[in-house]
Design a protein around this motif. Structure first.
Motif, PDB file in Angstrom:
ATOM      1  N   ALA A  14       8.734  -8.762   5.860  1.00 40.02           N
ATOM      2  CA  ALA A  14      10.149  -8.372   5.931  1.00 40.02           C
ATOM      3  C   ALA A  14      10.668  -7.941   4.566  1.00 40.02           C
ATOM      4  CB  ALA A  14      10.980  -9.532   6.474  1.00 40.02           C
ATOM      5  N   ALA A  15      10.236  -8.638   3.493  1.00 36.65           N
ATOM      6  CA  ALA A  15      10.656  -8.260   2.140  1.00 36.65           C
ATOM      7  C   ALA A  15      10.136  -6.878   1.774  1.00 36.65           C
ATOM      8  CB  ALA A  15      10.163  -9.294   1.130  1.00 36.65           C
ATOM      9  N   ILE A  16       8.906  -6.575   2.156  1.00 35.37           N
ATOM     10  CA  ILE A  16       8.327  -5.255   1.889  1.00 35.37           C
ATOM     11  C   ILE A  16       9.092  -4.171   2.644  1.00 35.37           C
ATOM     12  CG2 ILE A  16       6.274  -3.824   2.233  1.00 35.37           C
ATOM     13  CD1 ILE A  16       4.596  -6.372   1.771  1.00 35.37           C
ATOM     14  N   VAL A  17       9.432  -4.460   3.886  1.00 36.00           N
ATOM     15  CA  VAL A  17      10.196  -3.498   4.695  1.00 36.00           C
ATOM     16  C   VAL A  17      11.578  -3.270   4.080  1.00 36.00           C
ATOM     17  CG1 VAL A  17      11.293  -3.108   6.936  1.00 36.00           C
ATOM     18  CG2 VAL A  17       8.949  -3.998   6.824  1.00 36.00           C
ATOM     19  N   ALA A  18      12.235  -4.352   3.652  1.00 35.31           N
ATOM     20  CA  ALA A  18      13.564  -4.231   3.042  1.00 35.31           C
ATOM     21  C   ALA A  18      13.508  -3.392   1.778  1.00 35.31           C
ATOM     22  CB  ALA A  18      14.134  -5.611   2.733  1.00 35.31           C
ATOM     23  N   GLY A  19      12.497  -3.615   0.952  1.00 38.71           N
ATOM     24  CA  GLY A  19      12.355  -2.829  -0.268  1.00 38.71           C
ATOM     25  C   GLY A  19      12.059  -1.374   0.008  1.00 38.71           C
ATOM     26  N   THR A  20      11.239  -1.123   1.019  1.00 39.97           N
ATOM     27  CA  THR A  20      10.856   0.251   1.352  1.00 39.97           C
ATOM     28  C   THR A  20      12.030   1.042   1.912  1.00 39.97           C
ATOM     29  OG1 THR A  20       8.591  -0.471   1.826  1.00 39.97           O
ATOM     30  CG2 THR A  20       9.283   1.663   2.721  1.00 39.97           C
ATOM     31  N   ILE A  21      12.745   0.457   2.853  1.00 37.91           N
ATOM     32  CA  ILE A  21      13.858   1.174   3.496  1.00 37.91           C
ATOM     33  C   ILE A  21      15.072   1.243   2.576  1.00 37.91           C
ATOM     34  CG2 ILE A  21      15.483   1.142   5.428  1.00 37.91           C
ATOM     35  CD1 ILE A  21      13.313  -0.167   7.115  1.00 37.91           C
ATOM     36  N   GLY A  22      15.410   0.125   1.955  1.00 48.64           N
ATOM     37  CA  GLY A  22      16.595   0.101   1.104  1.00 48.64           C
ATOM     38  C   GLY A  22      16.517   1.073  -0.047  1.00 48.64           C
ATOM     39  N   TRP A  23      15.309   1.267  -0.578  1.00 48.65           N
ATOM     40  CA  TRP A  23      15.119   2.150  -1.727  1.00 48.65           C
ATOM     41  C   TRP A  23      14.302   3.371  -1.344  1.00 48.65           C
ATOM     42  CZ3 TRP A  23      18.475   0.987  -5.263  1.00 48.65           C
ATOM     43  CH2 TRP A  23      18.987  -0.314  -5.258  1.00 48.65           C
ATOM     44  N   SER A  24      14.726   4.000  -0.251  1.00 52.04           N
ATOM     45  CA  SER A  24      14.084   5.227   0.227  1.00 52.04           C
ATOM     46  C   SER A  24      14.787   6.475  -0.289  1.00 52.04           C
ATOM     47  CB  SER A  24      14.073   5.245   1.760  1.00 52.04           C
ATOM     48  OG  SER A  24      15.401   5.163   2.260  1.00 52.04           O
ATOM     49  N   ALA A  50       8.050 -16.419  -5.009  1.00 53.04           N
ATOM     50  CA  ALA A  50       7.460 -15.417  -5.893  1.00 53.04           C
ATOM     51  C   ALA A  50       6.812 -14.290  -5.100  1.00 53.04           C
ATOM     52  CB  ALA A  50       6.433 -16.084  -6.815  1.00 53.04           C
ATOM     53  N   LEU A  51       6.116 -14.626  -4.037  1.00 50.61           N
ATOM     54  CA  LEU A  51       5.452 -13.605  -3.216  1.00 50.61           C
ATOM     55  C   LEU A  51       6.477 -12.723  -2.497  1.00 50.61           C
ATOM     56  CD1 LEU A  51       2.505 -15.691  -1.711  1.00 50.61           C
ATOM     57  CD2 LEU A  51       2.365 -13.886  -3.448  1.00 50.61           C
ATOM     58  N   ILE A  52       7.551 -13.318  -2.011  1.00 54.83           N
ATOM     59  CA  ILE A  52       8.613 -12.544  -1.361  1.00 54.83           C
ATOM     60  C   ILE A  52       9.261 -11.597  -2.371  1.00 54.83           C
ATOM     61  CG2 ILE A  52      10.915 -12.723  -0.335  1.00 54.83           C
ATOM     62  CD1 ILE A  52       9.921 -15.365   0.964  1.00 54.83           C
ATOM     63  N   SER A  53       9.511 -12.103  -3.575  1.00 53.70           N
ATOM     64  CA  SER A  53      10.109 -11.278  -4.623  1.00 53.70           C
ATOM     65  C   SER A  53       9.181 -10.124  -5.006  1.00 53.70           C
ATOM     66  CB  SER A  53      10.410 -12.134  -5.857  1.00 53.70           C
ATOM     67  OG  SER A  53      11.287 -13.181  -5.545  1.00 53.70           O
ATOM     68  N   ALA A  54       7.890 -10.433  -5.112  1.00 53.28           N
ATOM     69  CA  ALA A  54       6.922  -9.393  -5.463  1.00 53.28           C
ATOM     70  C   ALA A  54       6.839  -8.339  -4.373  1.00 53.28           C
ATOM     71  CB  ALA A  54       5.549 -10.022  -5.697  1.00 53.28           C
ATOM     72  N   GLY A  55       6.818  -8.768  -3.118  1.00 46.46           N
ATOM     73  CA  GLY A  55       6.746  -7.796  -2.019  1.00 46.46           C
ATOM     74  C   GLY A  55       7.934  -6.861  -2.016  1.00 46.46           C
ATOM     75  N   TYR A  56       9.127  -7.427  -2.200  1.00 46.83           N
ATOM     76  CA  TYR A  56      10.346  -6.611  -2.215  1.00 46.83           C
ATOM     77  C   TYR A  56      10.349  -5.643  -3.389  1.00 46.83           C
ATOM     78  CZ  TYR A  56      15.226  -5.440  -3.155  1.00 46.83           C
ATOM     79  OH  TYR A  56      16.395  -4.769  -3.436  1.00 46.83           O
ATOM     80  N   LEU A  58       7.900  -4.586  -5.488  1.00 46.32           N
ATOM     81  CA  LEU A  58       6.822  -3.598  -5.523  1.00 46.32           C
ATOM     82  C   LEU A  58       7.046  -2.503  -4.487  1.00 46.32           C
ATOM     83  CD1 LEU A  58       3.758  -5.956  -6.042  1.00 46.32           C
ATOM     84  CD2 LEU A  58       4.766  -4.397  -7.713  1.00 46.32           C
ATOM     85  N   ALA A  59       7.592  -2.865  -3.336  1.00 47.38           N
ATOM     86  CA  ALA A  59       7.896  -1.850  -2.325  1.00 47.38           C
ATOM     87  C   ALA A  59       9.035  -0.956  -2.787  1.00 47.38           C
ATOM     88  CB  ALA A  59       8.252  -2.521  -0.999  1.00 47.38           C
ATOM     89  N   ALA A  60      10.058  -1.553  -3.390  1.00 48.82           N
ATOM     90  CA  ALA A  60      11.209  -0.779  -3.846  1.00 48.82           C
ATOM     91  C   ALA A  60      10.843   0.186  -4.964  1.00 48.82           C
ATOM     92  CB  ALA A  60      12.313  -1.723  -4.309  1.00 48.82           C
ATOM     93  N   SER A  61       9.918  -0.215  -5.833  1.00 46.53           N
ATOM     94  CA  SER A  61       9.546   0.606  -6.991  1.00 46.53           C
ATOM     95  C   SER A  61       8.211   1.306  -6.793  1.00 46.53           C
ATOM     96  CB  SER A  61       9.482  -0.278  -8.247  1.00 46.53           C
ATOM     97  OG  SER A  61       8.537  -1.320  -8.078  1.00 46.53           O
ATOM     98  N   ARG A  62       7.842   1.544  -5.558  1.00 49.51           N
ATOM     99  CA  ARG A  62       6.518   2.066  -5.228  1.00 49.51           C
ATOM    100  C   ARG A  62       6.218   3.429  -5.852  1.00 49.51           C
ATOM    101  NH1 ARG A  62      10.227   2.277  -1.568  1.00 49.51           N
ATOM    102  NH2 ARG A  62      10.703   4.163  -0.380  1.00 49.51           N
ATOM    103  N   GLY A  63       7.267   4.212  -6.156  1.00 51.83           N
ATOM    104  CA  GLY A  63       7.027   5.533  -6.731  1.00 51.83           C
ATOM    105  C   GLY A  63       6.633   5.498  -8.183  1.00 51.83           C
ATOM    106  N   LEU A  64       6.780   4.326  -8.835  1.00 56.55           N
ATOM    107  CA  LEU A  64       6.528   4.242 -10.272  1.00 56.55           C
ATOM    108  C   LEU A  64       5.078   4.544 -10.620  1.00 56.55           C
ATOM    109  CD1 LEU A  64       7.530   3.496 -13.110  1.00 56.55           C
ATOM    110  CD2 LEU A  64       6.915   1.132 -12.609  1.00 56.55           C
TER     111      LEU A  64
END
Length: 387
Positions: A14-24, A50-56, A58-64
């Motif tokens: 869910a954290a990965i999904v939130a990061g991906t969609i929120g920062w699309s 820590a894992l939830i924070s990392a998932g969010y 890393l997904a949000a900043s995936r373009g880096l």
């Protein structure tokens, strides 16, 4: 799979999904990032937080990773390493401040959010949920910022269902009546598609082409034209004279990105040029860490790298107006815009040079965050980017 194994996995997903969609890169999807504090609060252990924070993150900043590799023209692996290193402060802050004590949790999250909004941790404070405030509370200004902060704290309490319903209602209402920020009267932002040559091609022909573009967009006079970051390259006396002379006989004012170099390093700046002369409007407060801002050089007695003017020149005066400038990376972190808003500027001017982000959503994210801040504080917005 047992429940005690399934729930942590679902929280991370869910954290990965939130990061991906929120920062699309779509401004109206920014509130998706508000799922992060709720998920963080649901963690049962510090390691899980820590894992939830990392998932969010890393997904949000995936373009880096891809963007860094393109910028330096090296392999993707080095970009991946930098991407992971950039996540350390976000993950460390949220892991250290996580608590199983539900009564203390809102204040712990407030502390984490504050640390990630301001230096030193805020230097890499991307993907901050506070940036969604402009979508949920357009025009509320500082009251909207306070309401957003309270909402984030509420999402980590036992009252989260009521808080989530209220925020969702505000989100739907805002989306239904959404309008883009106004463009200031007499201002025009110019987007360019010159790739990596912008700022690197210092030929007279490149300057003549830009001057022709400015005169075409400024036909009729009395117009302020905004060009992207690095548009004028190195701002030397020769470049200055060329532009001032070219604008003689016009009423056009040009606000453009440039670079000013000295023996110690360089400044990423905004300059203003007209027939009456030129000057430096603004020196970037937060250049890109690592690639531009390299503080370790001075520690080692070396020169080079961009200077960071953290809390200096938060606004700039252009004619009778006061503007809040944001150059590139400053659109991804929180404190520059908040500092600028303390002076109640008339407009926000956001520029960037995003040729290296091709194939990623980085430029779209920069534009969406600038738009969200402009909506929160009800300020006209000028955007100018090179891709």
């Amino acid at each position: 799979m047992r429940r005690d194994q399934l729930e942590p996995m679902l929280l991370i997903i869910a954290a990965i999904v939130a990061g991906t969609i929120g920062w699309s890169g779509h401004v109206l999807l920014l509130p998706t990032a508000l799922a992060f504090p709720f998920l963080w609060a649901r963690a049962q252990t510090r390691a899980m937080a820590a894992l939830i924070s990392a998932g969010y993150f890393l997904a949000a900043s995936r373009g880096l990773a891809q963007g860094v590799a393109a910028f330096y023209a090296f392999d993707l692996w080095r970009g991946l390493v930098l991407w992971l290193c950039a996540s350390l402060s976000f993950v460390a802050v949220h892991a250290m401040l996580w608590t199983g004590n539900s009564g203390a949790r809102p204040f712990r999250y407030l502390m984490a959010a504050t640390l990630m909004a301001f230096p030193p941790f805020g230097v890499t404070g991307w993907a901050h949920p506070l940036m969604a405030a402009g979508v949920l509370f357009p025009g509320w200004g500082w009251w909207g910022f306070v309401a957003m902060t309270a909402g984030l704290m509420g999402l980590v309490t036992r009252m989260w269902p009521a808080v989530a319903i209220a925020l969702a209602g505000l989100w739907l209402w805002s989306a239904a009546f959404w309008t883009e920020p106004k463009l200031p009267e007499g201002w025009r932002g110019v987007d360019l598609e010159m790739g990596s040559t912008l700022g690197r091609d210092a030929s007279m022909q490149r300057h003549r082409d830009l001057i022709a573009t400015v005169k075409d967009r400024g036909a009729g006079g009395g117009v302020t034209i905004v060009l992207p970051e690095s548009a004028l390259g190195f701002f030397t006396p020769t470049v200055e004279r060329l532009w001032v002379k070219a604008l003689e006989g016009t009423e056009i004012t040009v606000v453009a990105g440039a670079t000013v170099v000295d023996a110690e390093g360089y400044d990423n700046v905004l300059v203003v040029v007209s027939a009456a002369g030129s000057g430096i409007l603004y020196r970037e407060r937060m250049p890109v860490p690592g690639s531009m801002w390299q503080p370790w050089r001075s520690w080692l007695g070396e020169t080079g790298g961009a200077r960071a003017h953290f809390f200096a020149n938060s606004t700039a005066a252009i004619g009778d107006h006061k503007v809040a400038p944001l150059i590139c990376y400053e659109q991804l972190v929180v404190w520059p815009i908040l500092q600028s808003m303390l002076s109640d500027p008339d407009y926000i001017v956001a520029i960037g040079n995003g040729w290296w982000t091709q194939g990623t959503s980085i430029v779209a994210i920069q534009q969406s965050t600038a738009t969200a801040w402009a909506k929160l504080f009800a300020k006209p917005l000028v955007l100018s980017f090179n891709t």
